[in-house]
Design a protein around this motif. Structure first.
Motif, short mmCIF file in Angstrom:
data_model
loop_
_atom_site.label_atom_id
_atom_site.label_comp_id
_atom_site.label_asym_id
_atom_site.label_seq_id
_atom_site.Cartn_x
_atom_site.Cartn_y
_atom_site.Cartn_z
N ALA A 1 0.81 -1.21 0.00
CA ALA A 1 0.00 0.00 0.00
C ALA A 1 0.84 1.27 0.00
O ALA A 1 0.45 2.29 -0.57
N THR A 2 2.01 1.19 0.64
CA THR A 2 2.84 2.38 0.81
C THR A 2 4.26 2.05 0.35
O THR A 2 4.56 0.89 0.05
N PRO A 3 5.14 3.03 0.32
CA PRO A 3 6.49 2.75 -0.20
C PRO A 3 7.24 1.68 0.60
O PRO A 3 8.18 1.08 0.09
N CYS A 4 6.86 1.48 1.86
CA CYS A 4 7.54 0.46 2.66
C CYS A 4 6.51 -0.22 3.55
O CYS A 4 5.56 0.42 4.01
N VAL A 5 6.70 -1.50 3.78
CA VAL A 5 5.81 -2.22 4.68
C VAL A 5 5.74 -1.47 6.02
O VAL A 5 6.72 -0.89 6.47
N ASN B 1 0.49 4.42 -2.07
CA ASN B 1 1.00 4.36 -3.43
C ASN B 1 -0.16 4.55 -4.40
O ASN B 1 -1.31 4.25 -4.07
N ALA B 2 0.17 5.03 -5.58
CA ALA B 2 -0.84 5.13 -6.64
C ALA B 2 -0.17 4.76 -7.96
O ALA B 2 0.94 5.20 -8.24
N ALA C 1 -4.02 0.75 -9.21
CA ALA C 1 -4.83 1.11 -8.04
C ALA C 1 -4.48 2.53 -7.60
O ALA C 1 -3.30 2.86 -7.43
N SER C 2 -5.50 3.34 -7.43
CA SER C 2 -5.30 4.70 -6.93
C SER C 2 -5.06 4.64 -5.42
O SER C 2 -5.26 3.60 -4.78
N ALA C 3 -4.64 5.76 -4.87
CA ALA C 3 -4.43 5.85 -3.42
C ALA C 3 -5.74 5.61 -2.67
O ALA C 3 -5.77 4.91 -1.65
N GLU C 4 -6.81 6.15 -3.21
CA GLU C 4 -8.12 6.00 -2.56
C GLU C 4 -8.52 4.51 -2.50
O GLU C 4 -8.98 4.02 -1.46
#
Lengths: 264, 785
Positions: free
Chosen positions: A204-208, A238-239, A243-246
């Protein structure tokens, strides 16, 4: 692929020595990320130090209430391990769903977590289970290991030797796969451990990372309903074209709910 | 039934060599003194080339040559051509910008070919390619289909103002407008037909060898049509005269259309091997395949249907903008025009149709035929519009189809868009598919799914396609530069076994099996004594190759005609040997016999006699070897109904196909197992387009889906086990009674899937690919999430 010098050592010390002599060396475990990157000419290390000959890095052992997995143990071996299936079935299942059979028979746990791909599966398990990463120099708590996108606490000449996973009371990993790569667009690992409820989010994000607010909510009541009101901030997500951020933020909650349901 | 004859699911002859690793693909072939080529490609979507400095690359280790567009032009090689003319609304032929095989002063898409580096090893060629110093003047890029022709857009080619290739109106515009003006209801739909990368499993490859002694070039290519390649490379690209050029398409690992076309790399490798007097080998890597294989589809369209109060279709109007990419590929213009607009009647009696197709240039890879080619685009549009019309009229999607089907007694049926359908029974296929899919009890399944938080949907697609591609006179009138018949030669050897030479080409279709079945059926020669040979211009007579589901419907008939000639000749030989009148000779099950007697002679003996004609009919030529050509009277029109049932998870947007039913009319089946495989593959291709595959460029013209990390191909777990059956009718003009099956699934599946998703969510439309996020958003909008 550009030209490079190839080294293969039978010992951890030998591998580290080769690394220290190299101008711009890289350790290669299963090579499932490194080799494609080199083939695409996106990486050009001067030296490749192959860890494939170090027998002591391979194997799974039960140590009390923990399972110790050698860094060069393949995903396929973890998935097939009776000990892992018995003590931490979630981990066997996670390993058995990484990549494809070819990847699982070459790729290793040490390689995966040292690479720390933002969408890899193992980092979520290391964080959620509160595993300890053992290296040739020290022991690093899972919480301190993953420092950023493709970044870890490892020094340049530091090698993971094994990863020790304490047995959780219950654990589940829910992965929402990228339809193309089958990496995690969002993967959520939920574990009930001696250290409390831990939620780790990958993809989901740049790092777990730990889903601290989700953990808080689940401490009050360990049920999927408890996750509903939790705010998962979109701005850290991340987007990309998949998959968008939302959508990712939404999926973090959905995958957490499903992991919680799978734990109970 | 003859053993292993027509109708038998014979296991594929060719599979043994593939399964034991003995296939012979272009990249498997290595020759003495071979060099390796790597292409320097444009990293920019649109740029002028101010200068190219090859000096450092030439001096690099192992380099044999570095050649550019200037070298190509100096030798008079090229340019590449597009073989079909479409007349634009101004009366002029479509705009055809020069298509050099190596860029001359300008590049027009990422992956455009700038130089070829030839070295002793591939790694050396790649190393040197990085040292070719090119000074680019980067220009703004045009990548969006819908806005490519807008006022003020960056111009790509001087000869194509407003980036327009053609504007092709077709149909009775005024009559359609009048029908719309008096219609009870008008249904409208805007849709996108998503761009696809064709993705055959084997990447393209070329191996060129020049023989200085004979001055002959041999080109091994990944081609679906070796003779078409040779013809175009000779007649239009000036590579070498036809008799001094041999094109071999050995085992080819899939094509799906992408290997029909004559590509820059093929021409350049053929030219370069003569220039450097060494064999030159090039194999595309997967990234190059994404960048430079011809892509497919890429339409933006608006469709409208006018109906009376009973939901009867009165008229249809379709406005389409089609992206042809940066240059015209070999058959690019034909795909969004004749192969598209002429299918817009679908299975329906819509009496009036008006279509306008604007084809545009963009700074993207050339777009050409991809499995179905124009017909999937037409079918998707018609079958989606019909569902929208059903909703607007408050009719069940099956009911509105029934009300508008061309009835079974109306064949041959002349549509308002050129095609005259020869045969079909659309209602029979629909009935059978609905029964198999348990359509009538769908609502119970939908209710059950809701208890699990899921939404079920069911979608119909009643498609028809025109394939066989097809009568030469018809395609000639339409502006094709070639005839479209097929050829065959059936040769007995003196020992009685048979070699069949076909102008068709197998790149996965199983011709070596199917065509042998035709011959065993007709001549009674044991299946294992028949070898099918294809894919080498030095072995086979001129032939048109394989695409458009034509191999059996056209090429198979040519084989049958050659067999008929052999039987006719065999009767003369047998009559002489059996001392009977020719008119008394009957042929059945491989034996020539004298009617009413037990005197008989096997066809193998007849063949031996023909080669050892010691006692032989006077005046008859020796030998037992016949040629035939077949040019059909019409296209063939496979049709059918597919029904897709999906379960949508509104919380994540994930679509699961829970049931898929296909009932097709392919006429007679020669090998039902192979046909079923084609149906399965076609459906998966169509499901891929509907759910997964979306080729995307960013606004600067970079291909952002250039690998399998980002371009989602369908996999086994994306589809269920399919329920496949048939509702055949007999095509009267096809002597074998066959229609073709290779593209049907890719044509029928996309609207079935999207209709099912729209049904599940209760929405009007969702564009392809219906990715989880897009479905989730649609579910949010429909307030289901």
């Amino acid at each position: 692929m550009y030209e490079f010098s190839y080294h293969k050592s039978a010992s951890v010390d030998g591998a580290v020595e080769a690394m220290n002599k190299a101008e711009d060396g890289k350790f290669v475990a299963g090579g499932q990320t490194m080799l494609p990157t080199m083939k695409h000419r996106l990486a050009a290390p001067s030296d490749i130090i192959d860890l494939g000959g170090i027998a002591e890095l391979v194997g799974i052992t039960v140590e009390g209430d923990s399972i110790n997995i050698g860094a060069m143990t393949t995903h396929a071996a973890v998935a097939a391990s009776g000990d892992v299936q018995t003590m931490i079935p979630m981990l066997a299942k996670l390993a058995g769903n990484i990549g494809d059979p070819a990847v699982r028979n070459r790729g290793t746990i040490g390689g995966s977590i040292a690479n720390n791909d933002p969408a890899a599966d193992y980092p979520a398990a290391v964080l959620a289970l509160g595993a300890t990463v053992k290296t040739n120099k020290r022991e690093i708590a899972g919480d301190d290991f993953f420092t950023g996108m493709f970044e870890t606490a490892l020094a340049d000449d530091e090698l993971i030797t094994s990863v020790s996973f304490p047995k959780p009371t219950a654990a589940a990993y829910m992965k929402f796969e990228n339809p193309a790569s089958r990496y995690a667009i969002v993967g959520v690992c939920v574990a009930k451990t001696d250290d409390g409820i831990r939620v780790a989010v990958t993809g989901a994000t740049p790092c777990v990372h730990r889903g601290k607010q989700l953990e808080e909510a689940l401490k009050g009541e360990f049920s999927s309903a408890a996750c509903v009101g939790v705010d998962v901030p979109e701005d850290q997500m991340n987007a990309d074209i998949h998959a968008s951020a939302e959508y990712r933020a939404h999926l973090v909650k959905v995958m957490t709910k499903r992991a919680v349901d799978a734990c109970t | 039934m003859v053993e292993n004859g027509i109708g038998a699911s014979v296991r594929r002859k060719e599979d043994k060599r593939f399964l034991i690793g003995k296939g012979n693909y272009t990249d498997d072939i290595n020759v003495a003194a071979q060099t390796h080529a790597y292409f320097v490609r444009s990293p920019h979507a649109h740029a002028t080339i101010n200068s190219i400095d090859t000096g450092e690359a030439m001096a690099s280790t192992g380099v044999v040559a570095v050649l550019t567009g200037d070298d190509l032009a100096a030798d008079g090689i090229g340019p590449l051509i597009c073989g079909v003319t479409v007349t634009s609304d101004d009366g002029e032929p479509h705009r055809a910008p020069a298509h050099p095989a190596l860029a001359q002063g300008k590049v027009n898409y990422v992956g455009d070919h700038v130089a070829i580096v030839i070295a002793e090893t591939l790694a050396q060629a790649r190393d040197a390619a990085e040292k070719v110093d090119i000074d680019y003047g980067v220009l703004p890029a045009v990548t969006d289909t819908g806005s490519a022709a807008d006022e003020g857009q960056q111009q790509i080619h001087e000869v194509a103002p407003n980036n327009m290739c053609f504007n092709w109106p077709f149909g009775e515009k005024d009559a359609v407008e009048a029908a719309f003006a008096s219609a009870h209801k008008i249904s409208t739909l805007d849709l996108v037909n998503n761009r696809m990368v064709t993705n055959p499993m084997e990447p393209r490859a070329a191996l060129g060898e020049y023989n200085e002694g004979t001055e002959e070039i041999t080109l091994h290519l990944t081609t679906q049509n070796p003779h078409v390649h040779r013809l175009v490379l000779s007649a239009f690209n000036n590579l070498a005269p036809e008799h001094k050029l041999r094109v071999v398409g050995p085992d080819v690992g899939g094509g799906f259309g992408a290997k029909i076309f004559v590509y820059a790399e093929e021409l350049v490798v053929g030219w370069a091997c003569r220039k450097v007097k060494r064999p030159v080998k090039w194999t595309s890597d997967r990234t190059e395949a994404f960048l430079s294989d011809a892509h497919g589809r890429d339409h933006v369209a608006t469709a409208e249907m006018a109906m009376d109060e009973n939901g009867k279709f009165l008229a249809m109007r379709v406005m389409t903008q089609a992206n042809l990419g940066a240059y015209l590929s070999t058959f690019a213009t034909m795909v969004p025009s004749y192969l598209y607009a002429f299918l817009l009647a679908g299975q329906y009696t819509t009496p009036l149709i008006y279509s306008e197709v604007k084809a545009v240039f963009t700074n993207t890879a050339p777009v050409d035929a991809c499995r179905g080619a124009g017909r999937p685009e037409a079918t998707y549009l018609v079958e989606r519009l019909v569902d929208v019309a059903a909703a607007d009229m408050g009719l069940d999607p099956a009911e509105i189809r029934r009300r508008n089907f061309i009835p079974v007694d109306a064949f041959p049926y002349q549509t308002p868009v050129v095609q005259c359908y020869d045969s079909g029974d659309y209602e029979a296929a629909l009935d059978k598919a609905m029964a198999m899919a348990d359509y009538d009890s769908f609502s119970a399944r939908a209710d059950e799914a809701r208890t699990r938080g899921k939404r079920r949907g069911i979608g119909l697609s009643s498609y028809v396609e025109a394939c066989g591609i097809a009568p030469s006179a018809a395609v000639g009138q339409l502006g094709a530069g070639v005839g479209l018949w097929e050829s065959a030669q059936v040769r007995f050897n003196p020992t009685g076994n048979v070699q069949v030479f076909t102008g068709a080409h197998s790149h996965g279709q199983g011709h070596e099996t199917t065509f042998a079945q035709l011959v065993t059926e007709q001549l009674g020669v044991p299946f294992e004594n028949i070898e099918v040979i294809h894919g080498d211009t030095a072995k086979t007579q001129f032939g048109m190759g394989t695409y458009g589901s034509r191999s059996l419907a056209v090429g198979g008939v040519a084989i049958a005609k050659a067999c008929e000639k052999l039987i006719a000749k065999g009767k003369k030989i047998a009559a002489h040997a059996l001392e009977a009148a020719e008119g008394d000779i009957e042929f059945a099950d491989g034996n020539f016999s004298v009617a009413g007697t037990d005197k008989a002679m096997n066809i193998a003996e007849v063949a031996f006699t023909a080669y050892v004609p010691h006692s032989y009919p006077e005046g008859l030529e020796p030998g037992f070897d016949e040629n035939a050509f077949f040019d059909p009277l019409n296209f063939s029109f496979p049709a059918g109904t597919h029904i897709c049932e999906v379960e949508v998870d509104p919380e994540t947007g994930v679509v699961e196909i829970v049931k898929y039913t296909a009932v097709d009319d392919f006429g007679k089946l020669v090998n039902p197992m192979i046909v079923e495989g084609q149906v399965h593959g076609g459906i998966v291709h169509g499901v891929g387009q509907a759910l997964l595959e979306g080729c995307r460029y960013d606004s600067e013209g970079q291909l952002i889906t250039a690998s399998y990390m980002d371009y989602a191909m369908p996999r086994a777990d994306n589809v269920p086990s399919f329920d496949v059956d048939y509702a055949p009718t007999n095509p009267p003009h096809n002597p074998l009674g066959v229609k073709g099956c290779g593209e049907a699934g890719a044509i029928g599946a996309p609207p079935a899937v999207i209709n099912a998703i729209s049904n599940a969510l209760g929405i009007k439309h969702i564009d392809m690919p219906a990715t989880p996020e897009n479905v989730w958003r649609a579910a949010q909008t429909a307030a289901l999430g």
